[in-house]
Each structure stands twice: as C-alpha cells, then as structure tokens.
Scaffold this active site. Structure first.
Site, PDB file in Angstrom:
ATOM      1  N   GLU B  49     -13.388 -11.410  48.971  1.00 49.46           N
ATOM      2  CA  GLU B  49     -14.705 -11.699  49.578  1.00 49.46           C
ATOM      3  C   GLU B  49     -15.032 -13.190  49.635  1.00 49.46           C
ATOM      4  OE1 GLU B  49     -18.224  -9.533  49.291  1.00 49.46           O
ATOM      5  OE2 GLU B  49     -17.269  -7.584  49.204  1.00 49.46           O
ATOM      6  N   HIS B 272     -19.841  -8.615  41.084  1.00 53.94           N
ATOM      7  CA  HIS B 272     -18.784  -7.892  40.373  1.00 53.94           C
ATOM      8  C   HIS B 272     -18.428  -8.684  39.117  1.00 53.94           C
ATOM      9  CE1 HIS B 272     -16.972  -5.035  43.498  1.00 53.94           C
ATOM     10  NE2 HIS B 272     -18.068  -5.517  44.045  1.00 53.94           N
TER      11      HIS B 272
END
Lengths: 440, 440
Positions: B49, B272
C-alpha cells in the site's frame, strides 16, 4: 531420471487462424487439422488462435484417442487462443497474461480482446521434467510504422522472464508459438539470448519445407500478397525452440514446415504454415561437467545480452513517451468536454439564456451538444485510465530491465577475463571455430 | 553454497496504508516508517500500500544508507503498492498481475485501480538463492456477504501457482504481505498447503507483540472498531511465511508485531501492525536425506490438499455463476437500451411522429431519452466486456484446479500405503506424536 536411452519427442505448432465467421473455411480447416494430427501422431501439439472454445472442444473430442491429454487456456474476452494436446499426461498448467496487448478501441485489429498470454504445461516424459510453453504475441500490422512495437517488446520481456523464472527445475524446455517477429527482431533476440533457448530451424540436422523455414508465405492462398511482397517469399514468425539442462541433452533431429498447400484439399490448414520438429532427449552421463559448460555459455553471451536489453529499454522508453502523450491528450480533451458541459449547465441555469420556445440557443443543438460533451467526458475518462495502466506497465518493464542490466553488468565485471578469452576464441579470422583444440 | 555457518535474516512486513489525501497523517507516518526502518536495520523490508510513487521515492532516498537496494512494482492505474527494500543486492524482479481484482465501478473500494499483484525479487545471501515474494490481496469488506470471495480465491490460486512455479531453484523462499485472509481461510490454507510455506507465527521459537499475532487490531486508533468488534481484539491478516529446501534448513527464531502504538508518537505507523521475523538459514550437511523427507511431507498432505482444492473449485464455480448472471443482465439491459434507441430513431424517421413544434412527442424528452439509451448501451457494452473477461479468468482458474486435482489424485493412488501409514502416525489417540520410534 528413469531412462538413459534417447527419447524422441515429436512437436507440432500451428497458428490455426480460427476466427469464426471471419476466417475462411474455418470449419473445414479444423476438420483438416484434426485429420492431419490424427495421421501424424505427434507427442505434443501446440496450437494458437483457437478463438472459439467450440473448436477446441471439437478437436478434444476428435483427437481423444490419439492425444489423451489437452488443455485450453482461457483469457481476455474471447480466450487466449492457446491450446495444448499431448500424448503424455499434463500434470499442471499455468498462464501468464501479458500486461500490454494493444488497445481495446482498435477493434479491427482485435488483439486486445484475445487476452494474449503465455501458457505453460508440465509433462513427465520417461522421468524427465519437460516444461512446455505456448504463446502468441501481438501482431505486426505495419513494419515501417509499428505502433505496437513497445507492446511486443514488453511481451517478449515478460515471456523471457516467465520462462526463465518458471523453468529452473526443468530437465527439458520446449517452446512453440507465433511470435509475430522475424528471426532477428529485437524481441526474438531478447527471448533467445536471455533464456538460452535454441531455435530448431538453426539447430536442426535435417530440414524439409519452405525455404528459410518461412511460415507466413506468399504461396499460401489465404495470405495478403501485398503485405508480404517486400519480404520476398514470406517471413518466419512461427517457432519451435528448445533447451536442455545439466541433466538432459537435447538435439533437434529434424524440422519441417507445410508449404502452403494440403494434399487432397483445395486450401491449406491455415494462413500460417505448421512447424513440426523431432527432438532427441538424452540423459547426460556426467551432469556436473555439463553444468560448467552451461554456465560458461551463459557468461559469454553477457555483452550481447546487455546490448539487447539496452535496445529494448530504448523501445520501451519510446512507448512510455507515446503513452504519456496519449494520456495527456485524453486528459486535455476530457477537460475541454467538462468545460463545455459546465458551460451548457450554466446556460440552462441562467434565465437570460432560458430554453423556451423563443430562445436564442436552439433546444435540439443544446441537447445534442450535451450528449457530445457527456460522450467526450466518459470516453476520455476511460482512455485516461487505460493509458495510465499502459504507462505503469511500460515503466514497470523498464524498471525491471534496468535492474537486470545492473545485475548483468556486475556479472560481466566479475568475469571480464573469461569473456575476453571466449570472445577471442569466437573471432573467426584468428581461429577455426570447429577446432577442438582445448588450448585455443 | 559458500557458507555452512548459520545466517540470520531479519524481515519486516507492513501494510503502510499510504493513500495520499485519504489516509490520516500519511506524510508523518511515512517519516515514522523511515525512522523505524533506519533504527531497526532489517535485512529485508516488504511494504504494501505505497500507492503514491513519491512516498516510495521518499523512502528510497531516506533509507539509502541502510537499505542500499530497493524495487517498486508498478501495476494497475495507481501502482501495485508493493515495494522491497534490502541490504542485499536485488538481482532480478518479476511481477505477476492477478487476473481478477474487483470491479472498476466499485471505485469507493478502489482495489481494481491498484492492480494487485505478487512481486518477486531474487537475492543472493552468502551463496544462497533467496526468492522473496511480496503481495497484497483484495480486501474483505464484508465477511458475511463477501462478493469478492471468488476473486480472492483465484488470487490465492494464482499466488500459490506463481510461487510454486518460480521457486524451484530457490534455496530459501521468503514471503511477506497482507493476504486479507484469516489464518484458516480457504485461500490461506490453499497457499500454505500447496506451496509448503510455513507460517512464522506458528513456527517461531519466541513471540512478542499482539496476542495471537493479530495485525489488524481494535486498539489501533486508525481502525474501524465496529468492523472488528465481532472478531474480539482483532484479526491476523498480515503474514511472513518461509520455506527451506533440500540444501538449506530455515528456522524462525523470533517473531514480533507492533501493538497499535509507536513510542514517542501520538499515532502508530499504519492502520495495520508491522510484522518482523528473524530467520536462521543453515546449509544442510546431508541434502539427499532431507530431500526424501521433503517429498514425504508433501505426500502426506495430499488428501488435505485435494479437499482444499475441491473447496476452492466450489467457490470459483459460484463466482462463474455470478459473473455469468451479471453478464447476462448487462446483455439484456443493453438489448433493451438498443431497442429503445431504435424505437426513437423510428419515431424520428416516421413523419406522423415528426418532431415539429406541434409534435405529440416533446423534443426535450426525446433527446433526454436518446442520451439515456446511448448511456445504457455504452455502459452495458463495457460491462459485458468486463464480465466476459471475469468469466474467462474464473473458468480458466477452475480448469487449472481440475487439472491439478486429477494429477494429485493420481499421485495419491500411487502411494496410498505410505499415506495411510503417515495418517496412522498422525492419529493422536493411538500414538504419541513426539515419539521418534521409526517403526510407528
């Protein structure tokens, strides 16, 4: 490895030209292909351009007794067109779709809809791991002004990457397909030099067929004579390539092509000529020595390989430049469409331009202009997205090429002496190449 | 192999949540990631990402002294988001784009635009060929009603295929990434069982971090608490997996995760948790014996693997059914749009409906209806093409699964005795698993 006696592998490759309702005599030709394959009883059949699954299922049903195993690779809108028929069990299949494959709006060329890819199947022949590859690259519609060249170069790059990365455990590598490239075209040199694959046509002990191994010939009644006229009798764009390993030695015993006709029929199997090769696979007795030889052969190709990748990078950079320019044009046209649409909305909103019966701005033109703006906006948005994907894919390939170059240049620096010696050995004026003299 | 003393490999994996202008504190978090990586000095950093290339270039510039080598994988409209930083030279890079990755019209989910893929880089660490993989699969937005499940299953299928086919020459395989799947989800089991990759979390000798190895946790200030509430404290969806070979033994010495905070900062590195593993690579002294062990371990997993592939095939078949239904709906709607457009043209052409000032059919409605028909026709055509590609990709994956199953079932038939013995050995009631008794 369970065998030490040579194994013969008969391979067949054909671009079937199977575009239903567009290709001439499609149904009859598939029946002829069936008869040919049943008669010839090859070990491995690699077919391209079976665009309709029904034609694959027809062959699968009709060839079931001779070729018990088969696989059809599905991809794109209408399929990848790739199929493999084999007398040996297919243990695994894997497909790699090329990141670039023409443009969807070039519908008359149709490549984009085919979802071009390289398919791999795994066979085990007499204890040897045989990795089989089949592919079909983007067509070349105009050699002088080939707007698809960067796409084909990226496809060749991805093809060689796929073969190199997925064939490390192979005893034998077999490749067949329509590369849509002449033997010395950039992508072709890139593929052969980086993977070490050998061309059956240059390696064969015996050849029978069209002069020069041509597979797209002027004598074929389905080909466009005008397109081919400048290349003499035709071009060689369909190939069977092969490679052994440190464990298995592979030789091409014979190669043949069809010659633009099919015995007993008024027309040939396809607009391409079929290529058939007979390979001899032989388990080596001294694998380690051969491994050294294999590595050394890879090393002396390093300077060539670096030059080829540099050439490929240049082509890809040109492609990036074109794609960026197209993306910019799409963005600019889209912005103009949007501005016009906003202007229209303003006209509709402001009372002095009101759309009554006595308006100065005719209603019909107003709505038609609206439709035009909307269409422009939608299509340029789609094109912008498409060109962005193209730019990313081209840049990605170029990054990978740069990385590979840096790694190869480092390898070259590490072994300059051995290469210069090799190059000296290769100099035809100073040395007879066929001399087995070990001190040369 | 130039070493026989153990080599330590410290690996870091993080989904950076780097969506510029949408992710919170994006710039500050990338600066924190830089500081963290510079401080920790891992050998290998696998990031996901990083949607903006500028963020990659920022890290590349700022981490240059610690991590000399890096590669950013470009794909899709905005990039694959995948990047690798390494202290060891990267010799080669290869990208496989998944054939399915959501829908472009689900723009709010955005996965399609990311061009999800699996990237591979080749390292040579102390003479060992280390194949490193990084990926990020399609997100799961609703576990109860997951319309993307077939896509994620196909991605898992392609991921395991890519790893299996491209890691045959590897001494060590390292995998890191965000699988967007719980540990026992179908795709996860498929990946681990078919490739033989081991999960650092279950294999580690020492663990430090979130309980249960969770990486998407309720305590992280960036996560949506409501979405996670039903899973307790969170879920484990980010993984580091590994595999040795007959030549190199690999052990996971320690594993750790961040815990939703970053020391000295008001917020953590990402939404995360980061995962860090320390592997020990040790060249085996007796490679051939270990190879036997490796093969036998693959064999006793065959029944499990066949069950998992059966399950995956069922999911993919459901996907084919849905995609075919959607394609049919697109075709039907398109046909209605076309019929309406033709009706309009007929109205315009037939004099009794003429569009004069005194017409019965109002001009404005006529043109608006025309625009509507045209829009329907265009969008349904695009959707039809898109769903056709989806159907082909799903069917292709299912064909490959069927082929693999047939091959595995044949292997199972060839060695039923050894497996039944293995299964018997595994029965906990009848046998103590830790007993080294060779006659068991």
């Amino acid at each position: 490895m369970s065998t030490s006696t040579p194994v013969r592998l008969r391979i067949f490759s054909l671009n079937c030209w199977g575009i239903r309702y567009l290709s001439k005599h499609c149904v009859q030709r598939f029946a002829m292909i069936r008869d040919h394959l049943n008669r010839e009883q090859h070990d491995l059949v690699l077919l391209q351009e079976i665009w309709c699954e029904k034609d694959y299922l027809f062959l699968k049903r009709e060839l079931g007794n001779t070729y018990r195993y088969s696989h059809y690779f599905k991809s794109g809108v209408i399929g990848s067109g790739l199929a493999v028929f084999s007398t040996h069990k297919i243990h695994d299949a894997f497909l790699y779709r090329y990141s670039l494959n023409g443009y969807p709006y070039m519908a008359h060329h149709g490549d984009w809809f085919g979802g071009k890819a390289v398919g791999k199947v795994l066979l085990n022949i007499s204890g040897m791991n045989v990795h089989v590859y089949v592919t079909h690259l983007h067509a070349e519609y105009c050699r002088k002004c080939d707007s698809y060249l960067p796409h084909r170069v990226v496809q060749s790059w991805e093809l060689q990457q796929f073969i190199r990365h997925t064939s490390e455990g192979a005893d034998v590598v077999v490749f067949g397909g329509d590369l849509n490239m002449h033997p010395e075209d950039l992508g072709n040199r890139l593929l052969r030099t980086y993977t070490g694959l050998k061309d059956c046509f240059t390696e064969t002990e015996k050849f029978d067929g069209c002069e020069g191994g041509l597979t797209h010939i002027i004598d074929n009644p389905f080909t466009n004579k005008q397109d081919l006229a400048r290349f003499g009798r035709g071009i060689r764009i369909d190939y069977i390539l092969f490679k052994g390993s440190e464990r298995v030695d592979v030789k091409c015993e014979s190669l043949s092509t069809t010659t633009g006709t099919a015995a007993g029929h008024p027309f040939p199997l396809s607009d391409h000529e079929a290529v058939s090769a007979e390979l001899q696979l032989c388990v080596r007795k001294m694998p380690s020595r051969e491994e050294d030889k294999h590595n050394s052969s890879a090393t002396d190709q390093l300077p060539d390989l670096i030059n080829i990748i540099t050439e490929a990078r240049t082509e890809v950079k040109v492609g990036v430049h074109c794609a960026e320019r197209m993306r910019y044009t799409a963005a600019r046209t889209g912005a103009m469409g949007l501005a016009l649409l906003l202007l229209e909305l303003a006209i509709a909103a402001v009372p002095c331009f009101s759309l009554g019966t006595d308006q100065p701005f005719p209603k019909a033109s107003f709505y038609l202009l609206g439709v035009l703006c909307f269409t422009i906006l939608l299509s340029t948005t789609l094109l912008y997205v498409f060109y962005s994907i193209e730019v990313k894919a081209l840049q990605g390939a170029e990054d990978q090429m740069r990385l590979a170059m840096s790694s190869l240049q480092e390898r070259l620096k590490e072994c300059p002496r051995s290469i210069s010696q090799d190059l000296k050995r290769k100099e035809p004026d100073s040395q007879d190449l066929r001399s087995p003299d070990p001190d040369a």
